[in-house]
Design a protein around this motif. Structure first.
Motif, mmCIF file in Angstrom:
data_model
loop_
_atom_site.group_PDB
_atom_site.id
_atom_site.type_symbol
_atom_site.label_atom_id
_atom_site.label_comp_id
_atom_site.label_asym_id
_atom_site.label_seq_id
_atom_site.Cartn_x
_atom_site.Cartn_y
_atom_site.Cartn_z
ATOM 1 N N GLU A 23 9.495 2.734 1.952
ATOM 2 C CA GLU A 23 9.314 3.276 3.265
ATOM 3 C C GLU A 23 9.073 1.607 2.758
ATOM 4 O O GLU A 23 8.410 0.938 2.337
ATOM 5 C CB GLU A 23 8.347 3.396 3.299
ATOM 6 C CG GLU A 23 7.558 5.366 2.708
ATOM 7 C CD GLU A 23 6.436 5.683 2.510
ATOM 8 O OE1 GLU A 23 5.714 6.173 4.123
ATOM 9 O OE2 GLU A 23 6.403 6.360 1.950
ATOM 10 N N GLU A 225 1.988 5.989 -4.751
ATOM 11 C CA GLU A 225 2.792 4.805 -3.659
ATOM 12 C C GLU A 225 1.869 4.035 -3.261
ATOM 13 O O GLU A 225 0.599 3.573 -3.745
ATOM 14 C CB GLU A 225 2.135 5.931 -2.040
ATOM 15 C CG GLU A 225 3.006 5.355 -0.843
ATOM 16 C CD GLU A 225 2.361 5.399 0.700
ATOM 17 O OE1 GLU A 225 2.480 6.366 0.577
ATOM 18 O OE2 GLU A 225 3.077 4.214 1.144
ATOM 19 N N LYS A 276 -4.344 9.647 -2.458
ATOM 20 C CA LYS A 276 -3.555 9.947 -0.705
ATOM 21 C C LYS A 276 -3.870 10.890 -0.032
ATOM 22 O O LYS A 276 -3.664 11.815 -0.322
ATOM 23 C CB LYS A 276 -1.940 10.558 -1.132
ATOM 24 C CG LYS A 276 -1.237 10.724 -0.306
ATOM 25 C CD LYS A 276 -0.112 9.821 0.016
ATOM 26 C CE LYS A 276 0.657 10.529 0.841
ATOM 27 N NZ LYS A 276 0.732 9.167 2.412
HETATM 28 MG MG MG Z 1 3.424 6.966 2.828
#
Ligand code: MG
Ligand code: ADP
Length: 490
Positions: A23, A225, A276
């Motif tokens: 991203e 992430e 997350k």
């Molecule tokens: Mg994300």
């Protein structure tokens, strides 16, 4: 994307495949912010670029910046993606000291740009296709500063409200190299389009790096992430580190938590930041202060028509028009400034020869001097002239390297023809003069003449002697021919 595993990592219990999706936040190159007229320029003093809207004063209303919308559309077109004529802004609610609104205006369900795909060149010459999931517009947050005072934290809202394009890839990358190459290609594309300056040191482009591992053929594993990675090298390091870490965890019987991690540039390691959050945690809802964004298809068409030639098209044209290899075409086309330099240097010349001079001699010298192509002491017109002197056989390629070195060092005028003239470097093609040198060398070296008849391989020694005697100026083809004739070898 094909499901066939491309690159595998060895673990202690067998092979693993890495899966990567990025991203990328790319700051729109715009004078003003996404919903206010405040300056979006980098480097102003603390809180100098803050309007009432950016500070979320009561009663302030956002007004969409058309220029930013146009840049998002341009970028979407450059990513070969679907432009959504109807899109909408949502509020993404969360608390942060540098987020005065208490929510970020973003696009959730209906982004301005949908699916697309780009070509990504790898170092080994292979090209992969990476899918784009979406591109949406959103505001950046401000900045909290914790290291200026031992007791206080400061908030700088200059960045608050600056327009970002979030470009989300599909999980199509299969190695650290592929992830890094994708990030690099994305930067090339936005720079070509002029929609983002791609300046990673200033934070204009940063990536959230999603990594998981799986056994070949198995479904995707749980991903982590890693946030705000701001260089191509770091993206590579994060993927390498995370893949290794996850493999170790899984091989020792553990499980991967879906979590957000931070990268430590000092140690090259990632560590847990928070577990997350899911989309529903943010309580997204359509922003009631903004109308849906409806684009006129004719306007989108106009933008499409105004796009410059993009790197992939340029790469193909360089191969066709100049006969360049895929490798050379890629090296030259992936940087707008390098591409422009090359085309000027190649004008009216043999393209391959010119490409060779640009990629080998020029890039080599620039690299050594730590200079950018725009700072090249040798202008493209001058390099063009130098290549011309080689083509018309005024000088040999070998002498041209010496002339180039003088040009690069800023010797004399830097005009290659003048340097050649002044230093008497013109290639000797006058066969009479070469014959005379050949005769002298044959007469002075009877033993070698005997030897070359028995061992034709020693012929090179004669060529070397003649070239040396001519100060490197004899035309090599003529030297070869005359030597062969005089030594009576085929
Ligand atoms: Mg994300
Ligand atoms: P979120 O917005 O919550 O981070 P998304 O579904 O939009 O979640 O995915 C974000 C990124 O994660 C995308 O770039 C996607 O390609 C990538 N991704 C999704 N699943 C995986 C996976 N199993 N392994 C690696 N990357 C993944």
């Amino acid at each position: 994307m094909s499901a066939a595993p491309r690159k595998l990592l060895k673990g202690s219990t067998g092979d693993w495949e890495v899966v990567v999706g990025l991203e990328v936040h790319a700051q729109v190159r715009s004078k003003a912010k996404l919903f206010s007229g405040a300056s979006a320029e980098y480097g102003a003093g603390p809180n100098e670029n803050v309007s009432m809207v950016d500070a979320a004063m009561p009663g302030m209303l956002p007004v969409i910046n058309k220029f930013c919308v146009e840049q998002a559309v341009r970028t979407g077109l450059g990513l070969n993606a679907k432009i959504n004529l109807w899109s909408r802004f949502d509020r993404k609610n969360y608390f942060y000291p540098d987020l005065p609104q208490g929510y970020q205006i973003s696009q959730y369900k209906d982004p301005i740009v949908g699916e697309g795909e780009i070509e990504v060149e790898l170092d080994d010459g292979e090209t992969i296709t990476v899918g784009i999931e979406r591109l949406h517009l959103e505001q950046d947050a401000g900045k909290s500063i914790h290291d200026l005072s031992p007791k206080e934290s400061y908030v700088d809202l200059n960045r608050s409200g600056v327009a970002l394009m979030e470009i989300v890839s599909k999980p199509d990358m299969r190695s650290a190299e592929e992830g890094a190459a994708y990030f690099s290609k994305l930067r090339t594309i936005v720079r070509y389009l002029g929609t983002c300056d791609g300046n990673m040191e200033e934070g204009s482009m940063r990536a959230d790096v999603n990594v998981s591992v799986r056994r070949p053929g198995e479904p995707f594993g749980t991903r982590t992430e890693t946030k705000n990675v701001n260089s191509i090298r770091y993206v590579k390091q994060v993927i390498e580190y995370e893949a290794r870490r996850q493999i170790e965890v899984l091989e020792s019987g553990g499980t991967i938590d879906q979590e957000t991690r931070l990268f430590n540039v000092q140690t090259g390691e990632t560590r847990t930041m928070r577990s997350k959050e899911d989309a529903h945690d943010y309580r997204y809802f359509p922003d009631p202060d903004l109308l849906p964004l409806e684009l006129d298809p004719a306007w989108v068409e106009e933008i499409r028509k105004s796009l410059p030639e993009l790197p992939d098209a340029k790469k193909r044209r360089f191969m066709e028009q100049y006969g360049l290899s895929l490798y050379d075409a890629t090296v030259l086309a992936m940087d707008k400034d390098k591409a422009a330099y090359f085309e000027e240097a190649a004008k009216g010349r043999n393209g391959k020869l010119a490409a060779n001079w640009v990629t080998v001699e020029l890039f080599g010298a620039l690299n050594k001097a730590g200079k950018d192509i725009l700072e090249s002491p040798v202008s493209p017109a001058r390099l063009n002239a130098l290549v011309g002197l080689i083509e018309d056989k005024t000088i040999s390629g070998k002498i041209a390297k010496d002339v180039f070195a003088l040009m690069f060092e800023g010797e004399e005028t830097g005009d290659p023809a003048e340097i050649v003239e002044k230093r008497g470097l013109k290639q000797v093609t006058d066969t009479g003069a070469i014959e005379k040198i050949v005769d002298d060398i044959i007469a002075a070296n009877p033993a070698q003449v005997e030897q070359v008849k028995a061992k034709p391989k020693t012929f090179g020694w004669f060529v070397g002697q003649v070239m040396k005697a001519s100060g490197g100026k004899a035309n090599p083809a003529a030297v070869n021919e005359i030597l062969k004739k005089k030594l009576e070898i085929e």
